[in-house]
Design a protein around this motif. Sequence first.
Motif, PDB file in Angstrom:
ATOM      1  N   GLU A 158       0.819  -1.218   0.000  1.00 50.65           N
ATOM      2  CA  GLU A 158       0.000   0.000   0.000  1.00 50.65           C
ATOM      3  C   GLU A 158       0.855   1.270   0.000  1.00 50.65           C
ATOM      4  O   GLU A 158       0.367   2.346  -0.313  1.00 50.65           O
ATOM      5  N   THR A 160       1.810   3.119   2.383  1.00 52.49           N
ATOM      6  CA  THR A 160       1.119   4.130   3.182  1.00 52.49           C
ATOM      7  C   THR A 160       2.047   5.233   3.666  1.00 52.49           C
ATOM      8  O   THR A 160       1.705   6.429   3.600  1.00 52.49           O
ATOM      9  N   HIS A 163       2.842   8.019   0.879  1.00 47.72           N
ATOM     10  CA  HIS A 163       1.835   8.758   0.129  1.00 47.72           C
ATOM     11  C   HIS A 163       2.140  10.251   0.027  1.00 47.72           C
ATOM     12  O   HIS A 163       2.029  10.834  -1.063  1.00 47.72           O
TER      13      HIS A 163
END
Length: 280
Positions: A158, A160, A163
């Motif tokens: 992902e 995360t 980002h």
Amino acid sequence: MTIARPRRSALYLPASNARAIEKARTLDADVVILDLEDAVAPEMKAQARAQAVTAAREGGFGDRELVIRVNAIDTPWGSDDLAAVANAGADAVLAPKVSSADDVAAYRSRLSQVPLWVMIETCASLFRLDQIAAAGPECLVMGTNDLAKEMRAPLTPERTAFHPALAMTVAAARSAGIAVLDGVCNAIEDPQVVGAACAQGVEFGFDGKTLIHPAQIEACNAAFSPSPEALAHARAVVAAFADPANAGKGAIRVEGGMAERLHLAEAERLIAVAAAIASR
């Protein structure tokens, strides 16, 4: 509208591997990056440099863009790399570990007129993205593996923790009017993970993605190409604004939704991207 050549897929290959270089001339990647840095052991640096220069001078890469990633300018190999590739005939040189506009200038001064791409892979670079992008590179390239190492953050599928860095790098590139490529996906044998990584890159607004294996090319090209549905809608938007009945209007109805002039500009860009890919 003029669109730069497609850069959906940019494949790293170790320049120390002559067979890999030869294979690169047949692959469907938009960009081939001959790597002198991370993918090459210290004892192979000189050979890799010589093979990259020979490959660039011999050509044979067709409409693929050929880029050589050099070692950092402050390493034992950096100066020799820059001297060798400055007149090799590559389409661009990719500089690693760039952290400031001064770093960009240092590489730029050694490369004559060769286009310069720079890696965004240090913590320091994240606080100077606008300055780096404005200093004259043609493309920003995310180096998420090195960034993860510096941040001591896990590089999960992902991504995360990254980002903000991904979004701000894209924003800096767009502000400077230059290209921007996403970092690599380390998964090779899991097509679902690769596909999801490419889709995420599209969502962030990257022009394309760097890759570590030929098996990733097909999914990457598909993800960063306009879909038939998106292209059809773009053409509908352009046609609607071209209708004399809509002359002078800033916002109109298209296929059940509202379209403004900003959507017209994006539709025209998407159509131009598709045309550039088709011409390749």
